[in-house]
Scaffold this active site. Structure first.
Site, PDB file in Angstrom:
ATOM      1  N   ASP A  34      85.087  20.559  -3.192  1.00  0.00           N
ATOM      2  CA  ASP A  34      84.416  20.928  -4.440  1.00  0.00           C
ATOM      3  C   ASP A  34      83.114  21.661  -4.100  1.00  0.00           C
ATOM      4  O   ASP A  34      82.383  21.276  -3.197  1.00  0.00           O
ATOM      5  CB  ASP A  34      84.135  19.675  -5.281  1.00  0.00           C
ATOM      6  CG  ASP A  34      83.778  20.023  -6.713  1.00  0.00           C
ATOM      7  OD1 ASP A  34      84.581  19.719  -7.620  1.00  0.00           O
ATOM      8  OD2 ASP A  34      82.689  20.602  -6.936  1.00  0.00           O
ATOM      9  N   ILE A  35      82.835  22.719  -4.859  1.00  0.00           N
ATOM     10  CA  ILE A  35      81.652  23.545  -4.571  1.00  0.00           C
ATOM     11  C   ILE A  35      80.346  22.822  -4.937  1.00  0.00           C
ATOM     12  O   ILE A  35      79.286  23.151  -4.396  1.00  0.00           O
ATOM     13  CB  ILE A  35      81.776  24.909  -5.294  1.00  0.00           C
ATOM     14  CG1 ILE A  35      80.974  25.983  -4.615  1.00  0.00           C
ATOM     15  CG2 ILE A  35      81.442  24.813  -6.768  1.00  0.00           C
ATOM     16  CD1 ILE A  35      81.309  27.399  -5.071  1.00  0.00           C
ATOM     17  N   ASN A  90      89.852  14.629 -15.071  1.00  0.00           N
ATOM     18  CA  ASN A  90      89.119  14.853 -16.315  1.00  0.00           C
ATOM     19  C   ASN A  90      90.068  15.586 -17.263  1.00  0.00           C
ATOM     20  O   ASN A  90      90.603  16.637 -16.907  1.00  0.00           O
ATOM     21  CB  ASN A  90      87.854  15.679 -16.066  1.00  0.00           C
ATOM     22  CG  ASN A  90      86.821  14.902 -15.264  1.00  0.00           C
ATOM     23  OD1 ASN A  90      86.713  13.688 -15.406  1.00  0.00           O
ATOM     24  ND2 ASN A  90      86.084  15.598 -14.409  1.00  0.00           N
ATOM     25  N   GLY A  96      84.756  16.381 -19.627  1.00  0.00           N
ATOM     26  CA  GLY A  96      84.159  17.201 -18.576  1.00  0.00           C
ATOM     27  C   GLY A  96      85.106  18.172 -17.907  1.00  0.00           C
ATOM     28  O   GLY A  96      84.727  18.818 -16.928  1.00  0.00           O
ATOM     29  N   GLN A  97      86.335  18.290 -18.413  1.00  0.00           N
ATOM     30  CA  GLN A  97      87.230  19.278 -17.774  1.00  0.00           C
ATOM     31  C   GLN A  97      86.703  20.680 -18.038  1.00  0.00           C
ATOM     32  O   GLN A  97      86.485  21.068 -19.197  1.00  0.00           O
ATOM     33  CB  GLN A  97      88.674  19.154 -18.293  1.00  0.00           C
ATOM     34  CG  GLN A  97      89.628  20.068 -17.528  1.00  0.00           C
ATOM     35  CD  GLN A  97      91.096  19.937 -17.943  1.00  0.00           C
ATOM     36  OE1 GLN A  97      91.424  19.202 -18.867  1.00  0.00           O
ATOM     37  NE2 GLN A  97      91.956  20.667 -17.253  1.00  0.00           N
ATOM     38  N   SER A  98      86.483  21.419 -16.967  1.00  0.00           N
ATOM     39  CA  SER A  98      85.948  22.779 -17.102  1.00  0.00           C
ATOM     40  C   SER A  98      86.888  23.820 -16.507  1.00  0.00           C
ATOM     41  O   SER A  98      86.721  25.012 -16.778  1.00  0.00           O
ATOM     42  CB  SER A  98      84.571  22.874 -16.431  1.00  0.00           C
ATOM     43  OG  SER A  98      84.674  22.577 -15.057  1.00  0.00           O
ATOM     44  N   HIS A 103      93.771  19.279 -11.749  1.00  0.00           N
ATOM     45  CA  HIS A 103      93.191  18.956 -10.446  1.00  0.00           C
ATOM     46  C   HIS A 103      92.802  17.491 -10.405  1.00  0.00           C
ATOM     47  O   HIS A 103      92.278  16.948 -11.368  1.00  0.00           O
ATOM     48  CB  HIS A 103      91.985  19.840 -10.113  1.00  0.00           C
ATOM     49  CG  HIS A 103      90.961  19.926 -11.209  1.00  0.00           C
ATOM     50  ND1 HIS A 103      91.156  20.708 -12.331  1.00  0.00           N
ATOM     51  CD2 HIS A 103      89.756  19.334 -11.363  1.00  0.00           C
ATOM     52  CE1 HIS A 103      90.109  20.600 -13.120  1.00  0.00           C
ATOM     53  NE2 HIS A 103      89.246  19.762 -12.573  1.00  0.00           N
ATOM     54  N   HIS A 105      90.281  14.956  -8.671  1.00  0.00           N
ATOM     55  CA  HIS A 105      89.059  14.811  -7.866  1.00  0.00           C
ATOM     56  C   HIS A 105      89.245  13.610  -6.943  1.00  0.00           C
ATOM     57  O   HIS A 105      89.637  12.527  -7.404  1.00  0.00           O
ATOM     58  CB  HIS A 105      87.846  14.509  -8.758  1.00  0.00           C
ATOM     59  CG  HIS A 105      87.431  15.595  -9.695  1.00  0.00           C
ATOM     60  ND1 HIS A 105      86.378  16.433  -9.447  1.00  0.00           N
ATOM     61  CD2 HIS A 105      87.919  15.969 -10.907  1.00  0.00           C
ATOM     62  CE1 HIS A 105      86.222  17.273 -10.469  1.00  0.00           C
ATOM     63  NE2 HIS A 105      87.151  17.016 -11.371  1.00  0.00           N
TER      64      HIS A 105
HETATM   65  P1  AMP Z   1      86.431  19.599 -13.908  1.00  0.00           P
HETATM   66  O1  AMP Z   1      85.033  19.636 -14.437  1.00  0.00           O
HETATM   67  O2  AMP Z   1      87.060  18.240 -13.876  1.00  0.00           O
HETATM   68  O3  AMP Z   1      87.307  20.642 -14.583  1.00  0.00           O
HETATM   69  O4  AMP Z   1      86.320  19.995 -12.379  1.00  0.00           O
HETATM   70  C1  AMP Z   1      86.138  21.300 -11.954  1.00  0.00           C
HETATM   71  C2  AMP Z   1      85.487  21.211 -10.610  1.00  0.00           C
HETATM   72  O5  AMP Z   1      85.634  22.466  -9.982  1.00  0.00           O
HETATM   73  C3  AMP Z   1      83.994  20.902 -10.649  1.00  0.00           C
HETATM   74  O6  AMP Z   1      83.733  19.700  -9.940  1.00  0.00           O
HETATM   75  C4  AMP Z   1      83.360  22.129  -9.988  1.00  0.00           C
HETATM   76  O7  AMP Z   1      82.260  21.811  -9.174  1.00  0.00           O
HETATM   77  C5  AMP Z   1      84.510  22.679  -9.175  1.00  0.00           C
HETATM   78  N1  AMP Z   1      84.462  24.110  -8.888  1.00  0.00           N
HETATM   79  C6  AMP Z   1      84.148  25.117  -9.749  1.00  0.00           C
HETATM   80  N2  AMP Z   1      84.234  26.307  -9.133  1.00  0.00           N
HETATM   81  C7  AMP Z   1      84.619  26.046  -7.855  1.00  0.00           C
HETATM   82  C8  AMP Z   1      84.884  26.852  -6.713  1.00  0.00           C
HETATM   83  N3  AMP Z   1      84.773  28.200  -6.750  1.00  0.00           N
HETATM   84  N4  AMP Z   1      85.243  26.252  -5.559  1.00  0.00           N
HETATM   85  C9  AMP Z   1      85.352  24.909  -5.496  1.00  0.00           C
HETATM   86  N5  AMP Z   1      85.127  24.081  -6.539  1.00  0.00           N
HETATM   87  C10 AMP Z   1      84.762  24.642  -7.697  1.00  0.00           C
END
Ligand code: AMP
Ligand code: ZN
Length: 117
Positions: A34-35, A90, A96-98, A103, A105
């Site tokens: 995760d970034i 999420n 908090g799903q973005s 995926h 975690h």
């Molecule tokens: P969620 O908020 O559950 O949808 O998780 C999305 C995750 O993706 C978050 O923890 C972000 O930090 C991670 N994320 C977003 N962009 C990147 C990226 N380019 N490389 C790795 N992780 C990322």
């Protein structure tokens, strides 16, 4: 390629169009760091097949969802964090799903409180 797949951040990472620190890969599953890590281990495990999330999963995705979790367990074993780790999905913006590519975690390497926020 569908529009959803073409523009999806995690599909683009799987295709190598966007750099990521790969942790694990097999025929159906891809995992990367995760970034914005929220714990010493914070790995995202995704199916190579695009679907938006658990809400959108179909019966045929059951094995893929299971494989993602088994990959998480394998990574946790390799990293020696088996005294306590968490796998999290999420589901929906309210949780908090973005990124709308399913995926898991994998969080570990520190004490994890309950319930999560
Ligand atoms: P969620 O908020 O559950 O949808 O998780 C999305 C995750 O993706 C978050 O923890 C972000 O930090 C991670 N994320 C977003 N962009 C990147 C990226 N380019 N490389 C790795 N992780 C990322
Ligand atoms: Zn995708």
């Amino acid at each position: 390629m569908t529009d959803a797949t073409a523009n999806c951040l995690f599909c683009r990472i799987i295709r190598g169009e966007i750099p990521a620190k790969k942790v694990y890969e097999d025929e159906q599953v891809f995992a990367f760091e995760d970034i914005h890590p929220q714990a010493p281990t914070h790995v995202l495990i995704v199916p190579k097949k695009h679907f938006a999330g658990l809400k959108e999963a179909e019966a045929e995705d059951a094995e893929l969802i299971g494989r993602c979790h088994l990959a998480a367990a394998k990574i946790a074993r390799q990293r020696n964090i088996e005294s306590g780790y968490r796998t999290v999905l999420n589901v929906g913006p309210g949780a908090g799903q973005s990124v709308f590519h399913l995926h898991v975690h994998l969080l570990g390497g520190r004490a994890l409180s309950w319930p999560p926020g």
